[in-house]
Design an enzyme around this catalytic site. Structure first.
Site, short mmCIF file in Angstrom:
data_model
loop_
_atom_site.label_atom_id
_atom_site.label_comp_id
_atom_site.label_asym_id
_atom_site.label_seq_id
_atom_site.Cartn_x
_atom_site.Cartn_y
_atom_site.Cartn_z
N SER A 127 -4.19 -8.04 8.51
CA SER A 127 -3.52 -6.75 8.65
C SER A 127 -2.65 -6.85 9.91
O SER A 127 -3.16 -7.13 10.99
CB SER A 127 -4.56 -5.64 8.78
OG SER A 127 -3.94 -4.49 9.31
N ARG B 105 2.91 5.21 17.10
CA ARG B 105 2.52 6.32 16.20
C ARG B 105 3.18 7.64 16.60
O ARG B 105 3.70 8.34 15.73
CB ARG B 105 1.00 6.45 16.12
CG ARG B 105 0.28 5.18 15.70
CD ARG B 105 0.90 4.52 14.49
NE ARG B 105 0.30 3.22 14.19
CZ ARG B 105 0.85 2.33 13.38
NH1 ARG B 105 2.00 2.58 12.77
NH2 ARG B 105 0.25 1.19 13.14
N ASP C 262 -5.43 4.54 14.07
CA ASP C 262 -4.09 5.03 13.72
C ASP C 262 -4.12 6.33 12.92
O ASP C 262 -3.25 7.18 13.09
CB ASP C 262 -3.30 3.94 12.99
CG ASP C 262 -2.84 2.85 13.95
OD1 ASP C 262 -2.53 3.20 15.11
OD2 ASP C 262 -2.80 1.67 13.57
N ASP D 86 0.81 -1.23 0.00
CA ASP D 86 0.00 0.00 0.00
C ASP D 86 0.84 1.27 0.00
O ASP D 86 0.60 2.18 -0.80
CB ASP D 86 -0.96 0.00 1.19
CG ASP D 86 -2.00 -1.11 1.08
OD1 ASP D 86 -2.72 -1.12 0.07
OD2 ASP D 86 -2.05 -1.96 1.97
#
Ligand code: ARG
Length: 401
Positions: free
Chosen positions: A175, A95, A124, A14
């Site tokens: 994922s 993050r 996220d 991606d």
């Protein structure tokens, strides 16, 4: 001058496609930034070269593994932070450190916008964008999957059409997000919450049903931070890695939960965090002997609120900073050794010692030498129950009318 966009790059399909996709949609130049938070896997140089091969004008790799362990995992440990009582915040704490490096790169390369590969349904995106708003209020955010309709099928078609140096055939049904603090797996077969996770889902942990011989480990802490394992000095990063290996071999730290996302969706996630869960268990047991009762009770509430704030993307918020100051203050005496046995999916503490312990043998013992004056208890109990006793007298009086 052409506009520049810094992209949080993982090396996967991606974000590799996102490089060209963003370029075509916006006309901007893309700078790919990969951040090492101890996720393992491919070498960062391989990832860097792939970004360049996919059309990035610059590709930059930040080694943040010690920084992540010291400044993000250790505060999580000090807070004993478990969102909803289960989840040690694996993705949530990565993050903010990634954001820090994205903003730094944006400054260095003169970018006006930061891009990330999150969808519009998860936590996220919130963590990235709230973090960017806070650290770089002038920067814009863009999420190609969410904002530029970059679906999985389109990504595969784009990669094939452009001949990008990335595998499009190996279809992983899950994922996955991972770093040194743990691993998160979702989607696919796991979306039926009655389905038990299959063996192939796990990577950091071995099946606890067939454990090797029990592994006894002693973890030494100083002010809430692990400093030695079995007497050998370690950095926080080394402590986490060593316990990922040893607790992982015993199947410790497997977590299967349905959690409340910030966007209002309940979602099923499988986590494995052997090092994190072993450390949190040991740390909590050391707190049990070194932190005063009222402070400890209040700290549990603070830790829970801290976990919610961090889960909800408020790492850089004022309230989180204030809670950090409280938690840090509680760690002053959290120094000592915890001995635990890792076996069959469990980490069980069986010994503790500390120079700063509040455990008083002479007060606790039922043997001779007891220094506790039991005659004080009667009056204490009388007064302790007084308020409820008065209220209960009132209840009986009112009921009798
Ligand atoms: N649900 C977790 C969180 O919001 C993990 C998110 C990423 N998970 C994943 N499997 N990609 O912190």
């Amino acid at each position: 001058m052409t506009e520049r966009i810094v992209l949080a790059y993982s090396g996967g399909l991606d974000t590799s496609v996102a490089i060209g996709w963003i370029g075509e949609a916006t006309g901007a130049e893309v700078i790919a930034v990969a951040v090492d938070v101890g996720q393992g896997g491919e070498s960062l140089e391989t990832i860097r070269q792939r970004a360049l091969g996919c059309g990035a004008v610059e590709a930059y790799v930040a080694d943040a593994s010690d920084e992540f362990a010291n400044e993000y995992c250790m505060p999580t440990l000090k807070a004993n932070a478990l969102y909803q009582g289960h989840y040690p915040l694996v993705s949530a704490i990565s993050r903010p450190v990634i954001v820090k490096h994205l903003v730094k790169a944006a400054r260095e390369f003169g970018a006006t916008t930061v891009a990330h590969g999150c969808t519009g349904k998860g936590n996220d995106q919130v963590r990235f964008e709230v973090g960017i708003q806070t650290l770089g209020p002038d920067l814009k955010c863009i999420a190609p999957v969410r904002d530029l309709a970059l679906t999985r099928d389109k990504a595969i078609a784009f990669a094939e059409e452009k001949g990008l140096p990335i595998e499009t055939t190996k279809k992983n049904p899950y994922s996955i997000d991972q770093n040194v603090w743990g691993r998160a797996v979702e989607t696919g077969y796991l979306e039926d919450i009655w389905n038990a996770p299959t063996k192939d889902i796990y990577d950091y942990t071995a099946t606890p049903e067939f454990p090797p011989a029990p592994d006894e480990v002693t973890i030494s802490f100083e002010a809430g931070v692990p400093v030695a394992i079995d007497g050998v000095k370690v950095t926080p990063l080394q402590a986490i890695k060593e316990l990922n290996r040893r607790a992982g071999a015993q199947g410790v730290g497997r977590i299967d939960v349905v959690e409340d996302r910030l966007v209002g969706i309940k979602s099923r996630e499988i986590y494995e965090a052997p090092g994190a869960m072993a450390l949190i268990t040991a740390h909590k047991h050391l707190e049990d002997i070194t932190i005063e009762r009222e402070q400890a009770r209040f700290k549990a509430t603070v830790g829970q609120r801290w976990a919610e704030l961090v889960y909800d993307g408020q790492w850089f918020s004022p309230l989180k900073r204030s809670l950090d100051a409280f938690i840090e203050d509680t760690q002053r005496y959290v120094t000592g050794d915890i001995r635990m046995v890792l076996h069959g999916g469990q980490a069980i503490v069986n010994g503790r010692r500390s120079e700063t312990s509040l455990y008083d043998f002479d007060l606790a013992t039922y043997d001779t030498g007891d220094t506790f004056d039991q005659s004080m208890a009667r009056g204490f109990i009388e007064l302790w129950g007084m308020s409820a006793k008065v209220a209960s007298g009132r209840d009986i009086r009112v009921a009798g009318k």
